[in-house]
Design an enzyme around this catalytic site. Sequence first.
Site, PDB file in Angstrom:
ATOM      1  N   SER A  53       5.177 -15.818   3.766  1.00 28.34           N
ATOM      2  CA  SER A  53       3.604 -15.803   4.296  1.00 28.34           C
ATOM      3  C   SER A  53       3.173 -17.025   3.800  1.00 28.34           C
ATOM      4  O   SER A  53       2.075 -17.222   3.231  1.00 28.34           O
ATOM      5  CB  SER A  53       2.680 -14.419   3.605  1.00 28.34           C
ATOM      6  N   ASP A  73       1.299  -8.714   9.239  1.00 28.00           N
ATOM      7  CA  ASP A  73       0.149  -7.858   9.850  1.00 28.00           C
ATOM      8  C   ASP A  73       0.401  -7.600  11.196  1.00 28.00           C
ATOM      9  O   ASP A  73      -0.518  -6.617  11.693  1.00 28.00           O
ATOM     10  CB  ASP A  73      -1.163  -8.439   9.106  1.00 28.00           C
ATOM     11  N   LYS A  91       2.627  -1.839   2.276  1.00 30.79           N
ATOM     12  CA  LYS A  91       1.349  -2.224   2.794  1.00 30.79           C
ATOM     13  C   LYS A  91       0.318  -1.050   2.295  1.00 30.79           C
ATOM     14  O   LYS A  91       0.700  -0.390   1.604  1.00 30.79           O
ATOM     15  CB  LYS A  91       1.352  -2.537   4.125  1.00 30.79           C
ATOM     16  N   GLY A 138      -5.685  -5.251  -1.394  1.00 23.55           N
ATOM     17  CA  GLY A 138      -4.823  -6.170  -2.177  1.00 23.55           C
ATOM     18  C   GLY A 138      -5.128  -7.319  -2.521  1.00 23.55           C
ATOM     19  O   GLY A 138      -4.956  -7.983  -3.387  1.00 23.55           O
TER      20      GLY A 138
END
Length: 446
Positions: free
Chosen positions: A201, A323, A350, A104
């Site tokens: 993020s 993550d 994801k 990604g």
Amino acid sequence: MDIKIKPSKLSGNVVIPPSKSFAHRALICAALSEGKSIVRNIELSDDIRATLEALEELGATSKIENMSIEIEGIQIMNNDVHDINNNIHNMNNNMHIINCNESGSTLRFMIPIAAALGYKCRFEMSGNLGKRPLDVYYDIFDKNGIKYKRGENYLEIDGNLNAGEYDIPGNISSQFITGMLFALSMLEEDSLLKITDKIESKSYIDITLQCLKDFGIEIENNNYRKFRIKGNQKYKCRKEKQGYNKYTVEGDFSQGAFFLCADAIGNDVNIKGLRRDSIQGDKATLEILERMGCERIYNECSDIKMKVNSLNSTVIDATDCPDIIPVLSVCAAFANGTTEIINAKRLRIKECDRLSAINEELSKLGANIEEKEDSLIIYGNGNKKLKGGCDVWSHKDHRICMMLSIASTVCEEEIIIKDAECISKSYPRFFEDFEKIGGCIEVIEK
């Protein structure tokens, strides 16, 4: 391949691989610089290889030696053609094929860079990458008159990204913001990037800004709501001359989290290669484990261990650290009390639907999990072993595979992980490191 893992206690030293987030960005900055740069401490995972090959397709050249990569910037940049919008499109009108594989970061970073260069490009995608949203860029294409065609596993673009003012949502992915910061920094005129909605993020934006600064690009950050990008800037190469040193990628807290969490559930791993002052968002692993009852211990070399007597529940906010949620879920399943993982909806887009995969696979091992739309409630078993004795599936997702490997160390019986080769996406030597510290692995070839 599938692998069989027998329960065993891990004990010993692990050198954590270089940060994938820093490596993507450093390679891109080097490729956009005039001249040659040397980027040290690089490991060619599938994702990093995808970015390197994309940069080569756009005109950069590279030479790989051990864990260093020498990159010569895209030739057009070296020719001092800096007014990109007016000059480059006519110089290179061929279709460039960029295989993003399942990365990604490669896809979302390279799209606006290619548009700033004025290249016709076809971005090809594998796995579930084609399902991840790109709508943010479609609005930008329309604003600039960039032609595009989207299929299930590809995107073709043709046109020029212009300097100007852009609105980007912050609650989908920080990768769009990073991609635009790279691209707008290349252009002749000033630009303004305005962030709408809540930004997620944020730490990945910090990594981007740091890398840009390390390669000579200045961005004015107004509280993560507005980013002012001056035009006519030039990326500066990183090589040992004129005071500009080689660039070294730091260790990856995203990968280190697996072994930090292994310590937290009763293993004895000494984790090497992580910076105490890192700005990586996944450094939050340390603080979260401390809240759960662990003690952070550094030795004279700044190696880290997590010492624990009993693991307790907590609330984990996934907003800035999605993550590390899979492996923290193992800790939660093993802990005393009920842990809630909140603001985790993005985990559904994801490499797989990670919320569903965590629930499905850890439940097979005996964990008690309740899955909600954007959260998980994990009822800990009070520091007792999980059951094991079954087949589990990686969902072809590297982080789910490594999560299950760490979980195996507190299982009563062996487990078989299906499609374990997916670790090559981010940590190709994971099983090698796992075995070196006592992991008992048998490869089952398909």
